[in-house]
Design a protein around this motif. Structure first.
Motif, short mmCIF file in Angstrom:
data_model
loop_
_atom_site.label_atom_id
_atom_site.label_comp_id
_atom_site.label_asym_id
_atom_site.label_seq_id
_atom_site.Cartn_x
_atom_site.Cartn_y
_atom_site.Cartn_z
N GLY A 242 0.78 -1.22 0.00
CA GLY A 242 0.00 0.00 0.00
C GLY A 242 0.82 1.28 0.00
N ASP A 243 2.14 1.17 -0.17
CA ASP A 243 3.01 2.35 -0.18
C ASP A 243 3.21 2.79 -1.63
OD1 ASP A 243 4.85 4.34 0.23
OD2 ASP A 243 6.15 3.16 1.54
N LEU A 244 2.22 3.49 -2.17
CA LEU A 244 2.23 3.84 -3.59
C LEU A 244 3.29 4.89 -3.92
CD1 LEU A 244 -1.61 3.90 -4.40
CD2 LEU A 244 0.01 1.99 -4.48
N ALA A 245 3.54 5.79 -2.99
CA ALA A 245 4.54 6.84 -3.25
C ALA A 245 5.93 6.25 -3.44
CB ALA A 245 4.54 7.85 -2.12
N GLU A 246 6.31 5.32 -2.54
CA GLU A 246 7.62 4.68 -2.66
C GLU A 246 7.67 3.75 -3.86
OE1 GLU A 246 10.50 5.21 -1.07
OE2 GLU A 246 9.46 6.90 -0.15
N ALA A 247 6.52 3.13 -4.17
CA ALA A 247 6.46 2.26 -5.35
C ALA A 247 6.74 3.06 -6.62
CB ALA A 247 5.09 1.58 -5.44
N LEU A 248 6.17 4.25 -6.69
CA LEU A 248 6.42 5.11 -7.86
C LEU A 248 7.90 5.44 -8.01
CD1 LEU A 248 3.56 7.79 -8.11
CD2 LEU A 248 4.33 6.19 -9.87
N LYS A 249 8.57 5.68 -6.90
CA LYS A 249 10.01 5.98 -6.96
C LYS A 249 10.79 4.79 -7.54
CE LYS A 249 10.03 9.22 -3.04
NZ LYS A 249 10.56 9.46 -1.67
N GLN A 250 10.40 3.59 -7.14
CA GLN A 250 11.09 2.40 -7.66
C GLN A 250 10.84 2.25 -9.16
OE1 GLN A 250 13.25 0.28 -6.32
NE2 GLN A 250 13.23 1.33 -4.35
N PHE A 251 9.60 2.45 -9.60
CA PHE A 251 9.28 2.32 -11.02
C PHE A 251 9.99 3.40 -11.84
CE2 PHE A 251 5.03 0.44 -9.47
CZ PHE A 251 5.58 -0.84 -9.41
N GLN A 252 10.08 4.59 -11.27
CA GLN A 252 10.77 5.68 -11.98
C GLN A 252 12.27 5.42 -12.08
OE1 GLN A 252 9.26 8.85 -9.56
NE2 GLN A 252 7.42 9.16 -10.82
N SER A 253 12.82 4.75 -11.05
CA SER A 253 14.24 4.39 -11.13
C SER A 253 14.47 3.35 -12.21
CB SER A 253 14.74 3.88 -9.77
OG SER A 253 14.18 2.61 -9.46
N ALA A 254 13.46 2.50 -12.44
CA ALA A 254 13.56 1.53 -13.55
C ALA A 254 13.58 2.26 -14.89
CB ALA A 254 12.39 0.55 -13.48
N LEU A 255 12.75 3.27 -15.02
CA LEU A 255 12.74 4.04 -16.27
C LEU A 255 14.02 4.83 -16.47
CD1 LEU A 255 9.08 5.39 -16.55
CD2 LEU A 255 10.12 3.44 -17.70
N ALA A 256 14.71 5.16 -15.38
CA ALA A 256 16.00 5.83 -15.52
C ALA A 256 17.03 4.90 -16.17
CB ALA A 256 16.50 6.30 -14.15
N ILE A 257 16.84 3.61 -15.99
CA ILE A 257 17.72 2.62 -16.61
C ILE A 257 17.33 2.43 -18.07
CG2 ILE A 257 18.46 0.20 -16.56
CD1 ILE A 257 17.87 0.27 -13.51
N ASN A 258 16.02 2.37 -18.33
CA ASN A 258 15.51 2.19 -19.70
C ASN A 258 14.22 2.99 -19.84
OD1 ASN A 258 14.59 1.42 -22.21
ND2 ASN A 258 14.25 -0.74 -21.66
#
Length: 698
Positions: A583-599
């Protein structure tokens, strides 16, 4: 949970599934002071009132001098009395912070001595409010399915998941309830309107009559206020984990193929799928028998769980699967993993918390081996990639110290399951298929019905391998890192038509690393495969080929757990999925955005971000991300069909039916039915999607 996330978010769902296989334990630094040897449990379930009434006689042995016996018990259950072997009433203290009951022993109990305590307790099990895992329902009494999972601590326990025990469990329920448990089954009395119509036949049932009192009579009346009850007793006399009871208005489908006693228990709406599940389970059982020898019991019950609990659960002779995982398309991977625990869990279990991967990691790799057997190399390689991602998602603690983590954390679950499975995958490469299979089979046979340690497993493998494997286990069990290989080389043409010579060096940043590593050399002629012993940070090599080398690939078949940009992207996404589950959507978004920083073109990264925005009802942002997913790299392939479906849902929610219909049609045109995508697309094409209302809206 929305259907797209439930359908394609297997990695996150798998983390949740592991909870039933990763039981609640005392804190890592709390010493275990007693060992439970045996249970005699009599319990009555009252579905109408959601009530459990029980008496549990717990025989235990002191591991050190005891003044107090501490046992775990679900906070929803209230202890009404505790007595010792002589019938003396003892004082019990409830400690809700850690779900324990502490009983003072007036005479104490010396180390090595045994005694029994009898607990009377009752409570309402209707929600997850008092669950030992916050927000997760592990025990429920009600219609149409009642489940008392071992992980719920519905009876007094110690050192859950490590303390092996025997048990005789008697359950009284309405007569229209089938009752499933572990071990030899015997029927007790049948009561009609509070009166017994049959004499108790089993020892446990007779003991129940001798212990009968006003509480028992009242419990029976609550169980079936206008009808009859019956009592079923299960006796499991071998040390294991026979602590799960499932009861309900089940339909029974049986199979005796190959001498197995296999039964599928479903509600009526799932009966049409039962025979196919029985057939699949039989194939998976025989596959495992071929690998590990016959299990301790030839009986297996495949039981439907409701959708409000974990996706799967296991116990001796029980493989339970949530209803949403039972359908026309058999979820054979989840079933294979759950069945594998009849060996890795029921028969062989970890001796302590740091050995936990010998349970879940072994079951995970058994699932992958069955996938390899069923669909071949391509499907297996995808499973290995999934396991690699889970293995490297969290690298803070090595497996040898995993007991310092909370067993319900994503870190613990990911490491013990996926890294444990990857260790077996790499060990298979080092030993070779034949020796690996022999080692696994021998280990299972020699340790049947025993707790085991990692050192015992290593020694068993060394005996088959014929050499020390300390270097291997030190690298992968005692360390957290994985190499990222780099290759520098020069190609020389040899004279007189003798071909070509490659002189190069494999580098990586782990000074203590040591593993054989495959190299694939694509040439003008045939492809050539070589194995290089990589030791330390720089490993020179020299290879000769007949054809001119065109491409050199390190570890082409993913035999070694290694880092890469693709793995880093996928691990960031996996961590994000785990945070979504919490349920921690804010931190989840940070992880997904870090994935997009890779690709930045990752279709999966954009899809997962879209899911978060969708959960937040930020439909415009979600739609933008689903479109970015469609315009991305197309990996994995299912992101296309589900992005179209999710866009269609957004259009339906916002009252744009024509645009929704167009999206559903585009989904159908992909012809990709991953996790029933075509069924959903056709359903919403015929009838607009309506988002479920929240409790605040109702």
């Amino acid at each position: 949970m929305q259907s797209a996330r439930r359908s394609v978010g297997r990695a996150a769902a798998f983390l949740l599934a592991l909870i039933v296989c990763v039981p609640a334990l005392h804190a890592a630094n709390e010493k275990i002071r007693l060992h439970v040897d045996d249970y005699q449990i009599d319990a009555t379930i009252a579905p109408v009132t959601h009530k459990l009434t029980a008496r549990a006689k717990v025989k235990f042995t002191a591991l050190e001098d005891l003044a107090t016996a501490t046992l775990e018990l679900n906070n929803a259950l209230r202890v009404t009395a505790v007595t010792d072997d002589k019938g003396q009433t003892l004082q019990a203290e409830r400690v809700s912070q850690d779900n324990t009951v502490r009983v003072a022993l007036p005479a104490g109990l010396p180390k090595g001595q045994s005694m029994s305590l009898t607990f009377d307790y009752e409570g309402t099990l209707s929600n997850a409010d008092e669950s030992p895992v916050e927000g997760l329902k592990l025990a429920y009494v009600g219609n149409d399915i009642t489940y008392l999972l071992y992980a719920s601590r519905w009876f007094p326990m110690s050192n859950y998941g490590i303390n092996r025990f025997s048990a005789t469990i008697s359950i009284t329920a309405p007569t229209d309830f089938e009752i499933i448990g572990s071990g030899k089954e015997s029927s007790g009395k049948v009561s009609i309107a509070g009166g017994e119509s049959e004499e108790p036949k089993s020892a446990a049932a007779k003991a129940r009559r001798q212990l009968g009192n006003t509480r028992d009579v009242q419990a029976k009346k609550e169980a079936a206020p206008s009808g009859a009850t019956h009592t079923v007793t299960y006796t499991w006399d071998k040390p294991s984990f026979p602590g799960t009871i499932i009861a309900g208005k089940f339909v029974k489908t049986t199979s005796s193929e190959g001498g197995l006693n296999l039964t599928v228990w479903t509600l009526d709406d799932k009966k049409k799928f039962a025979q196919e599940y029985a057939s699949t389970a039989t194939k998976e059982l025989f596959f495992d028998i071929t690998l590990f020898a016959p299990p301790i019991s030839s009986t297996l019950n495949i039981v439907q769980l409701p959708d409000d609990t974990v996706p799967s659960a296991w116990a001796p002779e029980i493989a339970a699967i949530a209803g949403h995982n039972i359908g026309e398309k058999v979820n054979y991977r989840l079933l294979a993993n759950t069945i594998a625990h009849q060996w890795w869990g029921v028969e062989v279990s970890p001796a302590n918390k740091n050995d936990w991967w010998l349970n879940d990691g072994f079951a995970r790799y058994t699932e992958a081996l069955y996938l390899e057997h069923l669909v071949g190399t391509a499907g297996f390689e995808e499973a290995v990639k999934d396991m690699s991602v889970g293995a490297l998602a969290y690298q803070s603690v090595p497996l040898s110290s995993i007991g310092t983590l909370d067993v319900f954390s994503p870190e613990f679950q990911s490491v013990v399951s996926d890294k444990g499975a990857m260790i077996l995958h790499m060990l298979r490469f080092v030993l070779g298929d034949s020796k690996f299979n022999t080692a696994m089979r021998t280990f299972a046979q020699q340790n049947s019905m025993k707790p085991v340690t990692v050192d015992q497993f290593r020694e068993a493998c060394e005996k088959i391998y014929g050499n020390s494997l300390v270097w291997f286990f030190s690298q992968w069990v005692d360390s957290t890192s994985a190499p990222e290989f780099k290759n520098k080389y020069t190609i020389f043409r040899m004279g007189n038509g003798k071909g070509f010579r490659i002189v190069g060096e494999i580098s990586q940043d782990l000074d203590l690393f040591h593993m054989p590593v495959e190299m694939k050399v694509d040439t003008d002629g045939k492809t050539e495969n070589k194995t290089i012993d990589v030791v330390g940070t720089n490993s020179p090599y020299a290879l000769e080929t007949f054809g001119k080398p065109r491409r050199i690939t390190i570890d082409p078949n993913d035999r070694v757990l290694k880092n890469s940009t693709d793995i880093q992207l996928r691990t960031a996404i996996l961590r994000g999925q785990a945070l979504v589950q919490q349920g921690d959507l804010a931190e989840a978004l940070k992880q997904f955005q870090s994935a997009l920083a890779i690709n930045k073109n990752s279709s999966l990264g954009h899809y997962r971000i879209a899911e978060v925005f969708y959960l937040q009802r930020n439909y415009q942002a979600a739609a933008n991300e689903y479109r970015d997913s469609l315009n991305g790299d197309g990996e994995p392939r299912w992101t296309e069909v589900w992005s179209y479906i999710q866009l269609g849902k957004i259009f339906d929610i916002t009252g744009q039916r024509e645009r929704a219909v167009n999206s559903y049609r585009q989904a159908i045109q992909t012809n990709d039915n991953t996790q029933g995508a075509m069924d959903d697309a056709r359903k919403y094409l015929n009838k607009p999607y309506e988002r479920e209302k929240t409790s605040a809206q109702q």
